[in-house]
Design a protein around this motif. Structure first.
Motif, PDB file in Angstrom:
ATOM      1  N   PRO A 263     -27.270 -23.755  10.997  1.00  0.00           N
ATOM      2  CA  PRO A 263     -27.956 -22.711  10.460  1.00  0.00           C
ATOM      3  C   PRO A 263     -29.046 -22.099  11.159  1.00  0.00           C
ATOM      4  O   PRO A 263     -29.742 -22.783  11.761  1.00  0.00           O
ATOM      5  CB  PRO A 263     -28.176 -23.100   8.994  1.00  0.00           C
ATOM      6  CG  PRO A 263     -27.735 -24.386   8.843  1.00  0.00           C
ATOM      7  CD  PRO A 263     -27.408 -25.171  10.140  1.00  0.00           C
ATOM      8  N   LEU A 270     -25.922 -22.251   4.502  1.00  0.00           N
ATOM      9  CA  LEU A 270     -24.486 -22.520   4.943  1.00  0.00           C
ATOM     10  C   LEU A 270     -23.441 -23.242   3.993  1.00  0.00           C
ATOM     11  O   LEU A 270     -24.015 -24.397   3.302  1.00  0.00           O
ATOM     12  CB  LEU A 270     -24.246 -23.210   6.478  1.00  0.00           C
ATOM     13  CG  LEU A 270     -22.836 -23.176   7.152  1.00  0.00           C
ATOM     14  CD1 LEU A 270     -22.709 -21.841   7.689  1.00  0.00           C
ATOM     15  CD2 LEU A 270     -23.024 -24.227   8.220  1.00  0.00           C
ATOM     16  N   ASN A 344     -30.830 -28.933   3.713  1.00  0.00           N
ATOM     17  CA  ASN A 344     -30.800 -27.447   4.118  1.00  0.00           C
ATOM     18  C   ASN A 344     -31.586 -26.736   2.983  1.00  0.00           C
ATOM     19  O   ASN A 344     -30.731 -26.026   2.352  1.00  0.00           O
ATOM     20  CB  ASN A 344     -29.571 -27.209   4.470  1.00  0.00           C
ATOM     21  CG  ASN A 344     -29.164 -25.982   5.063  1.00  0.00           C
ATOM     22  OD1 ASN A 344     -30.322 -25.357   5.538  1.00  0.00           O
ATOM     23  ND2 ASN A 344     -28.216 -25.036   5.112  1.00  0.00           N
ATOM     24  N   GLY A 386     -31.067 -27.878   8.686  1.00  0.00           N
ATOM     25  CA  GLY A 386     -31.614 -26.487   8.489  1.00  0.00           C
ATOM     26  C   GLY A 386     -32.932 -26.572   8.065  1.00  0.00           C
ATOM     27  O   GLY A 386     -33.842 -27.048   8.651  1.00  0.00           O
TER      28      GLY A 386
END
Length: 473
Positions: A263, A270, A344, A386
């Motif tokens: 990402p 994502l 993330n 991320g």
């Protein structure tokens, strides 16, 4: 590029001085002579890079995990091409982290000592406190009590506190002509007594092998010393972990595609199953509570034939997602299944002034998951793929929740808040006017401090890894 820069140690001139004038092997050549093969996981290679007190590549020491005689070992090897192997605060932190890994996983420790001791101008940052330099020796004693073997090679200067590292190991080898061991070297003797004494007479290999007994083995060359260490390890009666050859499938989709999936925009998350399908054996994933709390993905799969539990962000952690996470982590604990966390986290949106019922419920659910993650007694490995923001970094087993290992992808961001997420200066009161210059400075500071490389330079993780190497790591 950064890894290549670190592999050059203190630079071309320093390496030439080390290998040609001083007739010593470069630290990475030493490891090649010791290891069974090239399967070596270097830990935190970017530690010390661009820190305020001067560029100290790899913190002046190299740490990692590899095999000798089939036995997994942790290595702590001074790199004397970086400021003479002098110990900086970040170097102490790196050694302590290596010892922590050795104790947690009961791995044999190998020390390759070639150091000028502590960097005196920074002594207040590396000597007096609980987790400063002296803790290295404390850990050596504790590991001996735990019956975790430790061996050392004196392959260069061992001055001051550094002299205790080999003398506290179970067996130590010293290399003739290049290995020296003393609390204070010839210059200090000259300053204190006016007497000149050579390094060899004061603390050379012959003296410590024949007179003091500080060294257990005398080696006429470095090559002989590392052969001696291999022989010692073969007689430790420390059985290698059984290496079962487990048949496993590769993912159906190439791991190289992870480079394109990493990402770049942290405002959105994502779909994490695209990542998992390129990491799991055969791209098989047995999802748990697939339709409940969908901003967290949980389930079981295999990596290189090993069964693992997966806890992966798929958006902002909602109340339901956090409850699902607590349930799943407890299942892994009951079944003794290691957990892989994929962080993330979506940066939280600004909350209204009145705390909503949904928000307070989520807070309680996240606290429950934090407790479950903190108390689960199985190995935990965290990969930040991320963003790693705020309280969700704790819930997803960030550094403060003691994962066994924590690695970052190069695109990772680690921060309390996302600098791009707020557009006004937080106000403390009505009389406080938002200063645009102050806001700009704050955003720039947050942006700089949240990069993966800023994090890794300070040893907040075990290294930045390339996405396509995640399965191997």
């Amino acid at each position: 590029e950064l890894l290549e820069r670190v592999r050059k140690g203190g630079g071309e001139n320093a390496v030439l001085h080390h290998t040609q004038r001083n007739k010593k092997l470069f630290v990475r050549e030493r490891l090649k002579l010791l290891l069974d093969d090239e399967s070596f996981l270097e830990l935190s290679p970017l530690a010390g890079l661009d820190l305020p007190y001067g560029d100290v590549p790899a913190a002046g020491c190299l740490t990692g995990i590899g095999k000798i005689c089939g036995v997994w070992c942790v290595f702590v090897a001074n790199d004397a091409t970086v400021k003479g192997g002098t110990i900086y605060p970040i170097g102490v932190k790196k050694q302590l982290r290596a010892q922590e890994i050795a104790m947690q996983n009961r791995l044999l420790s190998v020390y390759l000592t070639d150091s000028g001791g502590a960097f005196l101008p920074l002594q207040s940052e590396l000597f007096p406190d609980k987790l400063h330099g002296g803790r290295v020796f404390y850990n050596e004693a504790i590991m001996s009590a735990m019956r975790i073997p430790q061996v050392a090679v004196v392959c260069g200067s061992c001055v001051a506190g550094g002299a205790y590292v080999p003398t506290m190991a179970e067996e130590a080898v010293i290399v003739d002509k290049i290995g020296t061991l003393f609390l204070a070297g010839p210059p200090l003797v000259k300053a204190a007594t006016g007497e000149y004494v050579s390094p060899e007479d004061l603390g050379g290999a012959k003296l410590h092998s024949k007179v003091s007994g500080c060294s257990d083995h005398f080696a006429s060359s470095e090559k002989e010393a590392y052969e001696c260490i291999r022989n010692i390890i073969s007689t430790l009666n420390y059985d290698p972990l059984p290496e079962e050859v487990i048949e496993h499938d590769s993912p159906l989709y190439s791991s190289d595609e992870l480079l394109g999936l990493a990402p770049r925009d942290y405002r959105c998350t994502l779909p994490v199953k695209l990542i998992l399908s390129r990491l799991m054996d055969g791209s098989r994933f047995q999802e748990f509570k697939a339709n409940y709390g969908t901003t967290l993905v949980t389930g079981f799969g295999h990596v290189e034939g090993r069964l693992v539990g997966i806890v992966a962000n798929n958006g902002e952690l909602s109340h339901d997602a956090s409850l699902k996470g607590s349930h799943f982590v407890q299942l892994c604990s009951q079944r003794s299944i290691p957990i892989l966390f994929f962080q993330n986290t979506a940066p939280q949106t600004a909350q209204p002034t009145s705390v909503s019922e949904a928000h307070s419920k989520r807070l309680k659910a996240q606290a429950s998951m934090m407790a479950a993650v903190a108390c689960v007694a199985v190995p935990k490995i965290t990969i930040v793929i991320g963003g790693c923001y705020g309280s969700e970094s704790y819930v997803m087993c960030g550094r403060s929740f003691s994962p066994n290992f924590l690695f970052l992808w190069p695109n990772a961001r680690v921060a309390l808040v996302d600098s791009r997420h707020f557009s006004t200066v937080p106000r403390a009161g009505d009389d406080c006017t938002g200063d645009e210059a102050e806001l700009k400075h704050l955003k720039e500071k947050l942006e700089e401090e949240s990069s993966a490389f800023y994090s890794s330079a300070r040893l907040w993780d075990d290294g930045v890894i390339l996405p396509q190497n995640t399965r191997q790591v």
